[in-house]
Enzyme design. Structure first.
Site, short mmCIF file in Angstrom:
data_model
loop_
_atom_site.label_atom_id
_atom_site.label_comp_id
_atom_site.label_asym_id
_atom_site.label_seq_id
_atom_site.Cartn_x
_atom_site.Cartn_y
_atom_site.Cartn_z
N ASP A 209 17.23 30.08 25.00
CA ASP A 209 16.14 29.76 23.92
C ASP A 209 16.89 28.97 22.61
O ASP A 209 17.99 29.19 22.46
CB ASP A 209 15.77 31.01 23.09
CG ASP A 209 14.50 30.84 22.11
OD1 ASP A 209 13.52 30.40 22.40
OD2 ASP A 209 15.13 31.17 21.10
N GLU A 268 30.70 31.58 38.44
CA GLU A 268 31.71 32.70 39.11
C GLU A 268 30.62 33.57 39.99
O GLU A 268 30.90 34.08 40.77
CB GLU A 268 32.21 33.63 38.08
CG GLU A 268 33.32 32.93 37.45
CD GLU A 268 33.79 34.06 36.21
OE1 GLU A 268 33.50 35.18 36.52
OE2 GLU A 268 34.41 33.82 35.11
#
Length: 558
Positions: A209, A268
């Site tokens: 956002d 990751e």
């Protein structure tokens, strides 16, 4: 289910060209009769979402919150607000979505928290506590006025005086939404830790956002505009926010460094993704900058298609400008979300199936990923609410010139012949308009010519053509209200080039077309243009798609 199992079929770049269905949880499905949608309600309707043929869902905030901005004011990044359910419910949702082949992305509000967050409670307690510098604090000017002239998106100064510290704190949105200080490395690491929490729970991505608000610049006044302009989030000319050039309060160069750290974390967890919301006057350049290089956001979207302009010249100009700037970045496009009036109303198509199918085809033939807002597939118009029915703080502040965002947030209608559209057995938090009941899912589900089934058919068609999902794009000049483009995926075998003609006029159009163009046998019924004798015939608001051999370039003399 392991990530390797989840991504084995679609690949780790599943997000590139994906269609993401946005769910506003408090308005989607209420499972317990309290009038507010919840996570068990979402689980109940996952089969419906899967039936659309989308690739993923995006859940608007469900975190612990005082709900001053309905979840975009987070008090606990790791908690599910009790009105939505529990963490166990969320885990069940992820498992159930994955079982249906749906990825799960969630909203992350990183630039600010609620003033009820424990971090802010500690920060405001004194000027020398461990979290004193976790938010943006500044002294008053000698005359007691705020540090700068920066304005809040929701009206008034973006600085609020706090008597505990005898300082101002920054809030780009509500007073109860203080901005975090991303210049503090501890804050960055803490925020990345909150993101990791959800990665460990198996989410597939994040919608970020107001991502360009994460960092602020030097505490200098923004220069004025010569004329107020309408911007994002309903910022109209009667809102002082639009009176300034926002040079210092958002979209700072330092933000890119944070995005690179965020991307490193996501990398990751192979197969995860990110889509940033960009609210800026120079939004196309920001979208490009935030997604280029392969080490920032995976994709970004802006408010360029979320305003009232929708003539083909504007659309052509916007999309070609994006293509000129994006480079190796990747855009995401939407015609609606929880912050803007519904596209059926905004683009003057209420009850007009031809127009609504045209807008659908426009969106789903663009290069980039796609966000569909719940109810868009039903053609829901903007709900007309009274002042007494409003709960959105923006609407309450700027009424009657701006009626806020509640009109696009009313509950999803599931059945037209039951009370409240079968959304809830209790009184819903916002009313279900009568005009939405005729457009309810059940009413459209069995109707072959419904907009709902047009979406299903077009999404299925799109999935079968790699050129439409991941291919390159080239635009041709707009003529007589017809937007023409071509899509081509160079590595697809057998290779094909698709030609798309979209008639934005209310008159029949005939265009010259390449001689090699031939109709597609698998095109859905709403693709109603015809190709013959080097011409394409388009009914009013018609759609035509054809195949051409994959030569270097097509000459399309329109």
């Amino acid at each position: 289910m392991s990530r390797q199992t989840i991504y084995g079929k679609l690949g780790q770049d599943w997000w590139r060209g994906a269609v993401i269905y946005q769910i506003y949880p408090r308005s989607f499905m209420d499972s317990n009769g309290d009038g507010i949608g919840d996570l068990p309600g979402v689980i109940e309707k996952l089969d419906y979402i899967a039936s659309l043929g989308v690739d993923a869902i995006w859940l608007s905030p469900f975190f612990t919150s005082p709900m001053k901005d309905f979840g975009y004011d987070v008090a606990d990044y790791r908690g599910v607000d009790p009105m939505f359910g529990t963490l166990d419910d969320f885990d069940r949702l992820v498992e159930a979505a994955h079982a249906r082949g749906l990825k799960v992305t969630i909203d992350q509000v990183l630039s600010h928290t609620s003033d009820q967050h424990p971090w802010f409670a500690e920060s405001r307690a004194s000027r020398d506590n461990p979290k004193a510098d976790w938010y943006v604090w500044a002294d008053a000017k000698p005359d007691g006025s705020p540090p700068t002239n920066w304005q809040s998106v929701f009206g008034g100064s973006s600085w609020q005086w706090d008597t505990r510290r005898c300082q101002y704190y920054l809030h780009n949105f509500l007073v109860s939404q203080p901005d975090l200080n991303f210049r503090n490395p501890e804050v960055v690491e803490a925020i990345l830790g909150e993101v990791r929490f959800w990665l460990e729970r198996g989410v597939d991505g994040f919608r970020l956002d107001a991502v360009n608000f994460c960092t602020h610049g030097e505490l200098e006044d923004n220069p004025p505009r010569t004329q107020a302009v309408e911007s994002f989030l309903g910022v109209r000319p009667d809102n002082p926010y639009g009176f300034q050039q926002h040079l210092h309060d958002k979209t700072q160069p330092e933000n890119v460094a944070f995005l690179e750290k965020l991307r490193a974390l996501l990398d990751e967890y192979p197969g995860t993704t990110s889509v940033g919301e960009v609210g800026d006057d120079d939004s196309l350049n920001v979208m490009a900058a935030y997604t280029q290089g392969g080490n920032r956001l995976h994709m970004a979207y802006s408010f360029d298609l979320l305003g009232e302009r929708h003539d083909p010249e504007f659309l052509h100009r916007t999309m070609t400008a994006m293509e000129e700037r994006i480079g190796d970045g990747w855009p995401c496009w939407a015609l609606g979300n929880h912050d803007v009036p519904r596209v059926a109303t905004r683009w003057h198509a209420e009850g007009d199936l031809a127009k609504l199918r045209l807008y659908m085809a426009f969106l789903l033939t663009q290069r980039g990923s796609i966000c569909l807002y719940q109810g868009e597939e039903l053609g829901l118009p903007e709900a007309e609410l009274t002042l007494e029915q409003l709960v959105d703080p923006a609407g309450l502040t700027f009424w009657p010139a701006y009626k806020g965002r509640d009109g696009c947030r009313t509950p999803h209608p599931w059945c037209g012949d039951t009370r409240h559209g079968d959304f809830s057995h209790g009184e819903p938090w916002l009313p279900v308009p009568d005009e939405h009941l005729d457009l309810a899912m059940k009413q459209q589900d069995g109707a072959p010519d419904s907009l709902l089934n047009a979406y299903r058919a077009f999404l299925a068609f799109r999935r079968e053509h790699v050129a439409l999902v991941k291919g390159e794009i080239r635009y041709h000049p707009v003529r007589d209200g017809v937007l023409c483009l071509e899509r081509h995926h160079p590595t697809q075998r057998p290779s094909e080039r698709l030609l798309v003609a979209l008639n934005f006029s209310d008159a029949h159009r005939e265009l010259l077309a390449p001689r090699e163009a031939s109709p597609l046998d698998d095109a859905p019924a709403q693709v109603n243009g015809t190709w013959s004798a080097s011409k394409v015939q388009l009914p009013p608001h018609g759609i035509a798609i054809a195949r051409c051999p994959a030569q270097e370039e097509i000459t399309w003399d329109v």
